[in-house]
Design a protein around this motif. Structure first.
Motif, PDB file in Angstrom:
ATOM      1  N   ARG A  11       0.872  -1.302   0.031  1.00  0.00           N
ATOM      2  CA  ARG A  11      -0.080  -0.008   0.123  1.00  0.00           C
ATOM      3  C   ARG A  11       0.930   1.244   0.110  1.00  0.00           C
ATOM      4  O   ARG A  11       0.479   2.107  -0.790  1.00  0.00           O
ATOM      5  CB  ARG A  11      -0.949   0.155   1.200  1.00  0.00           C
ATOM      6  N   ARG A  15       0.944   4.107  -3.228  1.00  0.00           N
ATOM      7  CA  ARG A  15       0.511   5.433  -2.961  1.00  0.00           C
ATOM      8  C   ARG A  15       1.698   6.147  -3.682  1.00  0.00           C
ATOM      9  O   ARG A  15       1.383   7.372  -4.153  1.00  0.00           O
ATOM     10  CB  ARG A  15       0.533   5.765  -1.402  1.00  0.00           C
ATOM     11  N   GLU A  19       0.709   8.644  -6.764  1.00  0.00           N
ATOM     12  CA  GLU A  19       1.328   9.801  -7.008  1.00  0.00           C
ATOM     13  C   GLU A  19       1.941  10.217  -8.200  1.00  0.00           C
ATOM     14  O   GLU A  19       1.812  11.161  -8.773  1.00  0.00           O
ATOM     15  CB  GLU A  19       1.948  10.532  -5.597  1.00  0.00           C
ATOM     16  N   SER A  97      -6.924   3.778  -6.233  1.00  0.00           N
ATOM     17  CA  SER A  97      -6.778   4.007  -4.696  1.00  0.00           C
ATOM     18  C   SER A  97      -8.021   3.406  -3.928  1.00  0.00           C
ATOM     19  O   SER A  97      -7.584   2.850  -3.094  1.00  0.00           O
ATOM     20  CB  SER A  97      -6.790   5.744  -4.735  1.00  0.00           C
TER      21      SER A  97
END
Length: 679
Positions: A11, A15, A19, A97
């Motif tokens: 996770r 992320r 991004e 997400s």
């Protein structure tokens, strides 16, 4: 504590990849022909797909595979980058997400997004896609006629397993392209007594029958090409015979085939292989992910060390022991270096925060029907990570107000001679020991008359009160205050700017607002670099000791016995030809002890203003460990915290901005009372 949970590790990495994907997509909106950005987005998708499958996130892997397949047409130049494509790609990123955050809860939302994405990249409406595909199948030759046989040989680097590579995933991706015959080559595997479990000794020989192009095979190895031995060959009509010959021939006959390992290398000591693996791993690893809680704990320990060092220094000063003085000086040097190092670890480039707002402005411009150019400068400016975390919400509210209320609609901008595209600039810079963050728009500017009318209507301002324009603008931060004529889904309820004011006050910062009608507005946030340890100037007022942040101090002068007082009773000092107002802290703090004969004035900077603070004695500079005040003292704005001195006593830390504001208000009330008695 650092989690050993592989799912949580995935996770965290996901992320970062998401991004990266979002920034690449937003950049593509500005530079649609930049192939490097396309490749960056594609790499992020490819890594997400492989990692998702590895850690059991099958929904993520399946959705991203379809997302990647559609985006591959962009990479090959078959589809142009357009605003609708960027919008649906960002929606797909948001869906990924959700799938990662809550597995099994949002899978149904993915189909419409993929359908829309496929519609855009294929330039065929969804309703007509099936008919078009049927017609295409009727006119094109059968798939079997375009099949091709590929011979693939690959050997991973020795440290591939240690660095997280999984050869089985590569083989699975190849199987996804067509029919595979896979043979493992174990020639380089040493005897079991010297085998190193972290070293990859195997090589693989793959015969792949597929209709996919060479690029699709290259993409399987896209992240390992630089460190591996790889050979990809297309076989001809007599491919079966050719393949048989190649199997009998040594691998070194092919120019790109991996070299055969010599027998003595095969049985090389495991220690030598492990040394090479460790060296490669150390070279590849240039950063370390550490939980924020550990940094906070480290900062607390450093703070306690600084307090202990101050106590030791005080004991050493009162002692005649030379050895004790030497140890105290050495400890002071070491604790100062440790403090600076720890503070440096906590400092994060503010660009990590700025990147989030590009998506915010992109979505706002679409929702409000305004064209907005978003510019950022000073992304390399560093700020304490705690400050950056708390700054996110205030900046969101200010930027939303700038786009919604500040910038006019394109037709109104054109009518007033402005470019149809509005501009919002977010900038950061160091100013001494502070960071200034400014948000500037080139919109209509603040309406001072409307703000005054609203303030009078709310009972916040007397109708005949005279107020500088900058103080008048501060009313926009009052709870429930709004001059918006209508409430939108974005802003207009007078709540957001109140959040800005409260958060910046908690961070011991200040807010300045400047605006010109028709030209735009600038909101500047001034913040200390850190909330943990600061350099402070220790002063005495009566019997109490106080700490003034050294970043606010400009100079110190002695108060003349006959201090100059001119103009409506204001206390002023003439410093090199400039009149500087000063406040007597004895009066503000209601100190009863007799004043010192030779009082001192500490000149501090508050925004663009210089103000003097009169104290009885300047005790010197020290490292100040900031301790928060209790909840009972949360409304005492003149003090931002407290610190423990070397003798164990407590000194309050002055909040210079609020103290000066309180002092000026105190003097105004005092003059008004004196005028009333005189009348």
């Amino acid at each position: 504590m650092l989690s050993n949970d592989p799912v949580e590790t995935f996770r965290q990495e996901a992320r970062d990849l998401l991004e990266q994907l979002e920034q690449s997509l937003l950049d593509l909106g500005q530079s649609p022909k930049d192939t490097d950005l396309v490749n960056s987005a594609f790499r992020a998708l490819h890594t997400l797909k492989g990692s998702g499958a590895m850690f059991g996130f099958t929904e993520v892997a399946g959705f991203v595979h379809a997302f990647e397949t559609a985006f591959d047409r962009v990479r090959k130049g078959e589809t142009a980058i357009t605003a609708p494509l960027i919008a649906v790609a960002l929606a797909a990123k948001d869906h990924v997400s959700e799938l990662i955050a809550e597995p099994g809860q949002h899978a149904a939302k993915g189909s419409p997004i993929l359908a829309r994405l496929e519609e855009i990249v294929s330039n065929v409406p969804a309703a007509n896609r099936n008919a078009a595909q049927t017609a295409l199948m009727e006119t094109e030759p059968s798939a079997s006629s375009s099949l091709r046989l590929w011979h693939i040989r690959f050997r991973l680097p020795e440290d591939a397993l240690a660095l997280g590579a999984n050869p089985l995933l590569l083989i699975d991706e190849l199987r996804g392209l067509g029919e595979c015959v896979v043979t493992a080559n174990a020639d380089a595997v040493p005897p079991v007594e010297v085998i190193d479990p972290e070293v990859c000794y195997l090589a693989w020989d793959v015969k792949l029958t597929t209709a996919a192009p060479r690029d699709a095979i290259d993409d399987v190895f896209i992240f390992l090409k630089d460190g591996m031995d790889l050979s990809i060959e297309a076989l001809g009509a007599d491919m079966e015979k050719a393949s048989d010959k190649e199997e009998a021939a040594p691998a070194s006959d092919a120019t790109t085939a991996p070299p055969t390992t010599a027998a003595k290398e095969v049985v090389a000591p495991a220690a030598a292989r492990l040394a090479r693996t460790t060296e490669a791993r150390e070279t590849a690893s240039s950063s370390l992910r550490v939980p924020a809680e550990r940094l906070d704990e480290l900062m607390d320990r450093v703070g306690e060390l600084v307090i202990a060092q101050a106590r030791l220094s005080q004991l050493a000063d009162a002692s005649n022991d030379v050895n004790l003085k030497t140890i105290a000086e050495e400890l002071e040097r070491l604790s100062s270096g440790l403090r600076d190092t720890t503070m440096g670890i906590r400092m994060v480039p503010i660009g990590t925060l700025f990147g989030r707002f590009r998506r915010l402005v992109h979505d706002l411009s679409r929702d409000l029907g305004k064209e907005v150019e978003f510019l950022t400068t000073g992304e390399e400016t560093e700020l304490d990570k705690t400050m950056i975390e708390r700054l996110a919400d205030p900046l969101v509210h200010i930027i939303r107000n700038a786009v919604d209320h500040g910038l006019e609609r394109p037709d109104r901008r054109s009518a007033s001679g402005k470019p149809a595209v509005g501009r919002v600039r977010l900038a950061a810079s160091h100013t001494g020991a502070e960071v200034a963050i400014s948000i500037t728009d080139d919109g209509a500017g603040l309406n001072a008359e409307r703000i005054r009318a609203k303030a009078e209507e709310a009972g916040l301002l007397a109708p005949d009160a005279k107020l500088p324009e900058q103080d008048l603008f501060r009313f926009i931060f009052h709870p429930g205050f709004s001059t918006a004529r209508e409430i939108t889904s974005v802003s207009g309820r007078g709540v957001g700017m109140d959040v800005v004011k409260r958060t910046i006050d908690m961070l011991r910062g200040s807010i300045d607002v400047a605006s010109k009608p028709g030209e735009g507005t600038t909101v500047t946030l001034r913040l200390p670099l850190t909330l943990a340890i600061i350099e402070g100037m220790l002063v005495r007022v009566g019997n109490g000791r106080y700490c003034i942040p050294l970043s606010a101090v400009e100079e110190c002068v002695e108060l003349p016995i006959t201090a100059e007082t001119v103009g409506k009773g204001r206390s002023l000092l003439n410093i090199r030809g400039s009149l500087v107002p000063f406040l007597r802290l004895r009066e503000l703090f209601r100190t009863e002890a007799p004043p010192d004969l030779h009082q001192k004035v500490v000149i501090v900077a508050v925004g663009e203003q210089r103000v003097g603070l009169v104290v009885d004695q300047i005790l010197g500079n020290n490292q100040t460990v900031i301790k928060s005040l209790s909840k009972l003292h949360a409304d005492v704005e003149t003090f931002s915290g407290a610190t423990i001195l070397g003798d164990g006593t407590v000194a309050l830390i002055l909040d210079v901005t609020h103290l000066v504001r309180f002092g000026q208000s105190f003097e105004n009330r005092l003059r008004a009372a004196q005028a009333g008695r005189a009348a």
